[in-house]
Design a protein around this motif. Structure first.
Motif, PDB file in Angstrom:
ATOM      1  N   ALA A   3       0.884  -1.165   0.000  1.00 20.98           N
ATOM      2  CA  ALA A   3       0.000   0.000   0.000  1.00 20.98           C
ATOM      3  C   ALA A   3       0.918   1.210   0.000  1.00 20.98           C
ATOM      4  CB  ALA A   3      -0.909   0.008   1.223  1.00 20.98           C
ATOM      5  N   ILE A  51      -2.720  -1.668   7.694  1.00 24.21           N
ATOM      6  CA  ILE A  51      -1.869  -1.681   6.500  1.00 24.21           C
ATOM      7  C   ILE A  51      -1.132  -3.013   6.399  1.00 24.21           C
ATOM      8  CG2 ILE A  51       0.132  -0.608   5.388  1.00 24.21           C
ATOM      9  CD1 ILE A  51      -0.743   2.054   6.713  1.00 24.21           C
ATOM     10  N   TYR A  85      -3.418  -5.889   5.236  1.00 29.69           N
ATOM     11  CA  TYR A  85      -3.690  -5.789   3.794  1.00 29.69           C
ATOM     12  C   TYR A  85      -2.476  -6.222   2.975  1.00 29.69           C
ATOM     13  CZ  TYR A  85      -4.528  -3.829  -0.818  1.00 29.69           C
ATOM     14  OH  TYR A  85      -4.670  -3.690  -2.173  1.00 29.69           O
ATOM     15  N   CYS A  86      -1.299  -5.694   3.306  1.00 25.09           N
ATOM     16  CA  CYS A  86      -0.099  -6.012   2.529  1.00 25.09           C
ATOM     17  C   CYS A  86       0.252  -7.494   2.614  1.00 25.09           C
ATOM     18  CB  CYS A  86       1.075  -5.162   3.014  1.00 25.09           C
ATOM     19  SG  CYS A  86       0.899  -3.402   2.680  1.00 25.09           S
ATOM     20  N   ASP A 117      -2.254   0.728  -4.710  1.00 20.84           N
ATOM     21  CA  ASP A 117      -2.460  -0.369  -3.755  1.00 20.84           C
ATOM     22  C   ASP A 117      -2.111  -1.727  -4.349  1.00 20.84           C
ATOM     23  OD1 ASP A 117      -4.568  -0.721  -5.497  1.00 20.84           O
ATOM     24  OD2 ASP A 117      -6.141  -0.659  -3.969  1.00 20.84           O
ATOM     25  N   THR A 118      -1.446  -1.721  -5.515  1.00 23.80           N
ATOM     26  CA  THR A 118      -0.911  -2.947  -6.109  1.00 23.80           C
ATOM     27  C   THR A 118       0.457  -2.629  -6.680  1.00 23.80           C
ATOM     28  OG1 THR A 118      -1.763  -2.551  -8.349  1.00 23.80           O
ATOM     29  CG2 THR A 118      -3.226  -3.719  -6.796  1.00 23.80           C
ATOM     30  N   GLY A 154       2.429   3.971   4.667  1.00 26.38           N
ATOM     31  CA  GLY A 154       2.450   2.906   3.674  1.00 26.38           C
ATOM     32  C   GLY A 154       2.998   1.621   4.243  1.00 26.38           C
ATOM     33  N   CYS A 177      -2.163   6.717   1.859  1.00 23.06           N
ATOM     34  CA  CYS A 177      -2.544   5.480   1.167  1.00 23.06           C
ATOM     35  C   CYS A 177      -4.053   5.292   1.147  1.00 23.06           C
ATOM     36  CB  CYS A 177      -1.919   4.274   1.863  1.00 23.06           C
ATOM     37  SG  CYS A 177      -0.132   4.271   1.785  1.00 23.06           S
ATOM     38  N   SER A 178      -4.524   4.704   0.067  1.00 28.72           N
ATOM     39  CA  SER A 178      -5.925   4.302  -0.041  1.00 28.72           C
ATOM     40  C   SER A 178      -5.957   2.864  -0.533  1.00 28.72           C
ATOM     41  CB  SER A 178      -6.662   5.216  -1.023  1.00 28.72           C
ATOM     42  OG  SER A 178      -7.998   4.799  -1.184  1.00 28.72           O
ATOM     43  N   PHE A 179      -6.642   1.992   0.217  1.00 27.86           N
ATOM     44  CA  PHE A 179      -6.710   0.576  -0.139  1.00 27.86           C
ATOM     45  C   PHE A 179      -7.959  -0.018   0.488  1.00 27.86           C
ATOM     46  CE2 PHE A 179      -4.299   1.151   3.723  1.00 27.86           C
ATOM     47  CZ  PHE A 179      -4.757   0.165   4.574  1.00 27.86           C
ATOM     48  N   GLU A 200      -9.592  -1.634   3.034  1.00 26.00           N
ATOM     49  CA  GLU A 200      -9.232  -1.915   4.423  1.00 26.00           C
ATOM     50  C   GLU A 200      -9.963  -3.120   5.004  1.00 26.00           C
ATOM     51  OE1 GLU A 200      -9.548   1.642   6.738  1.00 26.00           O
ATOM     52  OE2 GLU A 200      -8.391   2.839   5.295  1.00 26.00           O
ATOM     53  N   GLU A 237      -2.160  -9.492   0.457  1.00 21.66           N
ATOM     54  CA  GLU A 237      -1.835  -9.314  -0.957  1.00 21.66           C
ATOM     55  C   GLU A 237      -0.561 -10.068  -1.329  1.00 21.66           C
ATOM     56  OE1 GLU A 237      -3.748  -6.967  -3.432  1.00 21.66           O
ATOM     57  OE2 GLU A 237      -4.886  -8.202  -2.014  1.00 21.66           O
TER      58      GLU A 237
END
Length: 412
Positions: A14, A73, A76-77, A19-20, A234, A51-53, A55, A80
């Motif tokens: 992120a 964060i 999410y990371c 976000d990728t 991030g 950051c925008s992802f 959540e 992914e």
């Protein structure tokens, strides 16, 4: 097969503006800044990387509310990265043989500031202080939140190494794999710093906080008019595996970690020192079995501070004095300084160069500082690199901690 060979097989991130990895890389190659503005308590608007992802992709809103921004964060990371690698915990690797290693510059500042502000509205009555504060502020919090979300029962802990922490966490993961302590290392770095007015205020007090009428132009490493750091949040998490295991399951491989080093300036609280930075790069190259001429691309740590940028340029000149084909770039010019996540985000953003053979540009250099005029500094636009077999990633931090990673193109 040599079980000491460690490869990167998954990346989740992120970053400001992406976000990728694909979106991040596209922004970097286009020279598109991810810096915007944040409104800070007591301080008003300032340039920052936000950051925008999604959540709630990997855990419920309720769990995010109970946890921290860094934990959110991190979850999410990690999700992914696991998805990107094709790894299923419990199928490919046992939960008890999976380790979580998270680099942090600081943790707990945001939560503490928020609680102090909150009780200030109630005449500082501590009855209004949240009972979640302690688990939110312990240093292992983000790593622990990751374990709870994904049911990972192996070791988890934080690597506190200032702004060298992301690189340091990858080094820790690599070492644990080589020692046989774990079979899968989920490691990287996280930053929730934009939630803390105190971090901004402290950099401003040091004369090191960037200011510019256009936030996208505020982060200007190497520019003669640079005036400080753009703070960013991030995160980036990697899946690290032993090469034999990765090949056995048919994994895609982003690169192989060939060398690394961590050392200390032992000199000053905030001012970096070129000779120690140069020694760190040289040790990483020695461990990789490489010469400076073998490095095609150096991603610099440079943050946009006056002396910090100059010291790193001195170190690079000393180590890479006879390397006419080694290019140099900077990622912070595009996303700001993501503190504990900086090194790993910057490494992730450059790893696709092994495939597309491009060095992304440094942006916001209107007038190059003569003291930072490195040969083959890539700025303005991306540059093609026909031969790119190894990347060196610098990441340095306060109290004089230096970390360097060398990642090479994977060759069977």
């Amino acid at each position: 097969m040599d079980k000491s060979r460690i490869v990167i097989t998954g990346i989740g991130l992120a970053a400001p503006g992406a976000d990728t990895l694909a979106a991040f890389r596209a922004n970097l190659l286009a020279g598109k800044s991810g810096v915007a503005t944040v409104e800070l308590r007591y301080m008003g608007l300032h340039p920052a990387g936000i950051c925008s992802f999604d959540e709630t992709r990997y855990r419920r809103k309720k769990d995010n509310k109970r946890g921290t921004r860094a934990g959110c964060i991190g979850v999410y990371c990690t999700g992914e990265a696991l998805k990107d690698s094709g790894i299923d915990i419990g199928t490919h690797y046992a939960a008890a043989r999976t380790g979580i290693y998270v680099g942090l510059t600081e943790h707990g500042t945001v939560e503490t500031e928020n609680e102090v502000y909150n009780i200030g509205r109630y005449d500082h009555n501590v009855d209004y202080w949240t009972h979640h504060h302690n688990p939110r502020t312990v240093l292992n919090n983000p790593a622990g939140e990751i374990t709870m979300c994904f049911g990972i029962t192996g070791p988890h802990y934080a690597i506190g190494a200032a702004c060298a922490a992301g690189n340091a966490a990858l080094i820790q993961g690599l070492q644990m794999l080589r020692l046989g302590e774990v079979d899968l290392a989920l490691c990287g770095g996280l930053s929730e710093c934009v939630g803390s007015f105190g971090i901004f205020a402290s950099f401003r007090a040091q004369g090191a906080l960037a200011a510019h009428a256009d936030p996208t132009r505020a982060s200007r490493p190497f520019d003669l008019g640079r005036n400080g750091i753009v703070i960013a949040e991030g995160g980036c998490m990697f899946t690290l595996e032993r090469l034999d295991a990765a090949l056995a399951r048919g994994a895609k491989i982003y690169g192989e970690i060939a060398g690394y080093a961590i050392n200390s300036d032992a000199r000053d609280f905030v001012l970096p020192h070129a000779p120690r930075q140069s020694e760190c790069m040289e040790l990483a190259l020695k461990r990789a079995g490489m010469r400076p001429q073998d490095i095609a691309l150096i991603n610099t740590h440079a943050t946009g501070t006056r002396q910090g940028d100059i010291e790193e340029c001195k170190a690079i000149r000393a180590t890479f004095a006879d390397c006419p084909n080694t290019c140099v770039n900077n990622t912070k010019s595009l996303i700001g300084h993501a503190m504990g996540a900086a090194g790993v985000l910057e490494l992730a953003g450059n790893l696709p160069a092994f495939t597309d053979h491009l060095a992304h540009p440094t942006i916001n250099i209107d007038e190059l500082d003569p003291a930072c005029a490195l040969p083959n500094l890539v700025y303005g636009r991306a540059r093609e690199l026909p031969q790119l077999d190894a990347i060196l990633n610098n990441s340095f931090g306060m109290l004089g901690i230096n970390s360097v990673l060398v990642v090479k193109r994977f060759l069977a």
